[in-house]
Structure formats: structure tokens, C-alpha cells
Motif scaffolding. Sequence first.
Motif, mmCIF file in Angstrom:
data_model
loop_
_atom_site.group_PDB
_atom_site.id
_atom_site.type_symbol
_atom_site.label_atom_id
_atom_site.label_comp_id
_atom_site.label_asym_id
_atom_site.label_seq_id
_atom_site.Cartn_x
_atom_site.Cartn_y
_atom_site.Cartn_z
ATOM 1 N N SER A 180 -22.553 9.659 16.193
ATOM 2 C CA SER A 180 -22.651 11.027 15.693
ATOM 3 C C SER A 180 -22.609 11.086 14.165
ATOM 4 C CB SER A 180 -21.537 11.903 16.284
ATOM 5 O OG SER A 180 -20.283 11.533 15.742
ATOM 6 N N GLY A 181 -22.467 9.920 13.535
ATOM 7 C CA GLY A 181 -22.525 9.866 12.082
ATOM 8 C C GLY A 181 -21.180 9.891 11.377
ATOM 9 N N VAL A 182 -20.090 9.756 12.112
ATOM 10 C CA VAL A 182 -18.771 9.716 11.483
ATOM 11 C C VAL A 182 -18.643 8.390 10.737
ATOM 12 C CG1 VAL A 182 -16.280 9.676 11.901
ATOM 13 C CG2 VAL A 182 -17.736 11.195 13.251
ATOM 14 N N SER A 183 -18.334 8.475 9.454
ATOM 15 C CA SER A 183 -18.196 7.257 8.655
ATOM 16 C C SER A 183 -16.807 6.654 8.841
ATOM 17 C CB SER A 183 -18.416 7.567 7.176
ATOM 18 O OG SER A 183 -17.335 8.340 6.668
ATOM 19 N N LYS A 184 -16.655 5.405 8.432
ATOM 20 C CA LYS A 184 -15.344 4.754 8.489
ATOM 21 C C LYS A 184 -14.339 5.523 7.643
ATOM 22 C CE LYS A 184 -17.090 0.060 9.095
ATOM 23 N NZ LYS A 184 -17.230 -1.248 8.462
ATOM 24 N N GLU A 185 -14.793 5.969 6.483
ATOM 25 C CA GLU A 185 -13.907 6.715 5.578
ATOM 26 C C GLU A 185 -13.439 8.014 6.224
ATOM 27 O OE1 GLU A 185 -11.504 6.915 2.473
ATOM 28 O OE2 GLU A 185 -12.868 5.251 2.832
ATOM 29 N N GLU A 186 -14.345 8.748 6.883
ATOM 30 C CA GLU A 186 -13.970 9.984 7.569
ATOM 31 C C GLU A 186 -12.976 9.697 8.696
ATOM 32 O OE1 GLU A 186 -17.908 12.805 7.196
ATOM 33 O OE2 GLU A 186 -17.991 11.057 8.540
ATOM 34 N N PHE A 187 -13.213 8.613 9.418
ATOM 35 C CA PHE A 187 -12.324 8.246 10.515
ATOM 36 C C PHE A 187 -10.943 7.884 9.983
ATOM 37 C CE2 PHE A 187 -11.054 5.807 14.324
ATOM 38 C CZ PHE A 187 -11.436 6.713 15.294
ATOM 39 N N LYS A 188 -10.906 7.117 8.888
ATOM 40 C CA LYS A 188 -9.627 6.765 8.261
ATOM 41 C C LYS A 188 -8.909 8.011 7.773
ATOM 42 C CE LYS A 188 -11.061 2.203 6.657
ATOM 43 N NZ LYS A 188 -11.391 1.398 5.469
ATOM 44 N N ASN A 189 -9.652 8.946 7.173
ATOM 45 C CA ASN A 189 -9.054 10.199 6.695
ATOM 46 C C ASN A 189 -8.452 10.991 7.843
ATOM 47 O OD1 ASN A 189 -9.687 9.656 4.033
ATOM 48 N ND2 ASN A 189 -11.573 10.854 4.077
ATOM 49 N N PHE A 190 -9.140 11.025 8.978
ATOM 50 C CA PHE A 190 -8.612 11.728 10.143
ATOM 51 C C PHE A 190 -7.298 11.100 10.598
ATOM 52 C CE2 PHE A 190 -8.052 11.759 14.736
ATOM 53 C CZ PHE A 190 -7.853 13.120 14.938
ATOM 54 N N ILE A 191 -7.256 9.782 10.632
ATOM 55 C CA ILE A 191 -6.036 9.088 11.054
ATOM 56 C C ILE A 191 -4.889 9.389 10.093
ATOM 57 C CG2 ILE A 191 -4.984 6.801 11.365
ATOM 58 C CD1 ILE A 191 -7.780 5.884 12.395
ATOM 59 N N GLU A 192 -5.170 9.325 8.808
ATOM 60 C CA GLU A 192 -4.140 9.617 7.808
ATOM 61 C C GLU A 192 -3.654 11.065 7.920
ATOM 62 O OE1 GLU A 192 -2.439 7.518 5.843
ATOM 63 O OE2 GLU A 192 -3.583 6.006 6.942
ATOM 64 N N PHE A 193 -4.583 11.991 8.121
ATOM 65 C CA PHE A 193 -4.210 13.395 8.295
ATOM 66 C C PHE A 193 -3.340 13.565 9.534
ATOM 67 C CE2 PHE A 193 -5.016 17.520 10.330
ATOM 68 C CZ PHE A 193 -4.473 18.357 9.357
ATOM 69 N N ASN A 194 -3.713 12.899 10.606
ATOM 70 C CA ASN A 194 -2.946 12.994 11.847
ATOM 71 C C ASN A 194 -1.534 12.440 11.658
ATOM 72 O OD1 ASN A 194 -3.043 13.910 14.559
ATOM 73 N ND2 ASN A 194 -3.054 11.781 15.237
ATOM 74 N N LYS A 195 -1.396 11.318 10.930
ATOM 75 C CA LYS A 195 -0.068 10.764 10.637
ATOM 76 C C LYS A 195 0.753 11.752 9.809
ATOM 77 C CE LYS A 195 -1.375 5.875 10.505
ATOM 78 N NZ LYS A 195 -1.556 4.719 9.594
ATOM 79 N N PHE A 196 0.101 12.363 8.813
ATOM 80 C CA PHE A 196 0.761 13.342 7.965
ATOM 81 C C PHE A 196 1.223 14.539 8.795
ATOM 82 C CE2 PHE A 196 0.244 17.326 5.553
ATOM 83 C CZ PHE A 196 1.222 17.141 4.578
ATOM 84 N N LYS A 197 0.358 15.022 9.656
ATOM 85 C CA LYS A 197 0.657 16.181 10.501
ATOM 86 C C LYS A 197 1.834 15.886 11.434
ATOM 87 C CE LYS A 197 -1.942 17.653 13.978
ATOM 88 N NZ LYS A 197 -3.112 18.101 14.744
ATOM 89 N N GLN A 198 1.846 14.690 12.006
ATOM 90 C CA GLN A 198 2.936 14.307 12.912
ATOM 91 C C GLN A 198 4.258 14.180 12.159
ATOM 92 O OE1 GLN A 198 1.589 10.761 14.886
ATOM 93 N NE2 GLN A 198 0.366 11.900 16.368
#
Length: 106
Positions: free
Chosen positions: A85-103
Motif C-alpha cells: 500500500s506504499g507505507v515506507s519503513k520510516e512511516e512504519f517506524k514512526n507509527f511504532i514510536e508513536f504507539n510506544k509514546f501513546k502507551q
Amino acid sequence: MIGERIKKLRLQHGMSLTELAERAGVAKSYISSIERNLQSNPSIQVLEKIATVFHTTAENLLKENQEPVAVDNEWMQILKEAMESGVSKEEFKNFIEFNKFKQGKQ
């Protein structure tokens, strides 16, 4: 030991020794000797073939103090869909970091 980690992964995946051997393209007897720690120094090529079956790396199989990381088929499908779907590695890493921050905020 490497053999114990391979056997544990094989059993976690509900795989017989024969099935692992066929999928990895490695002789059943050789995998058996690795699992029984009779062959304690398998080649990196063999480890890579076995690791591929479990969706992990040879490096993860070799780590002494860590359980090997196996990625199940559902995770592989999610990753494949994200890539397609075009999700880049950087976008995926950002999502993970955001999720860690949110938790951490909860």
C-alpha cells in the motif's frame, strides 16, 4: 544451544522434522543431528534456510541469551499489505514510536 532453539521453533509452528526439512531444503537427518546437538556448528547457509522457514534470521537463531523471534503468517501478511500500500519503513517506524509514546502516557 542452537539445536534446542530450532526444535522449539519447529514445535511452536506445529511442524514435523520432515516438514521442516522439505521446506528448508535440508536433509532431515542433518536437521535431526542439529536438534540433538550432535551437529553443534551448522553452516550459515543451512541456518539461513531454516530461519527462512520460520520467518526469522540466522542471527536470531544464533543468539544465545534470547529466544528466536518468529513472525507468524498473520504478521507477514500485515507487513506485506503495508508494503504494497506504499507505507515506507520510516512511516512504519514512526507509527511504532508513536504507539510506544501513546502507551507510555496511559
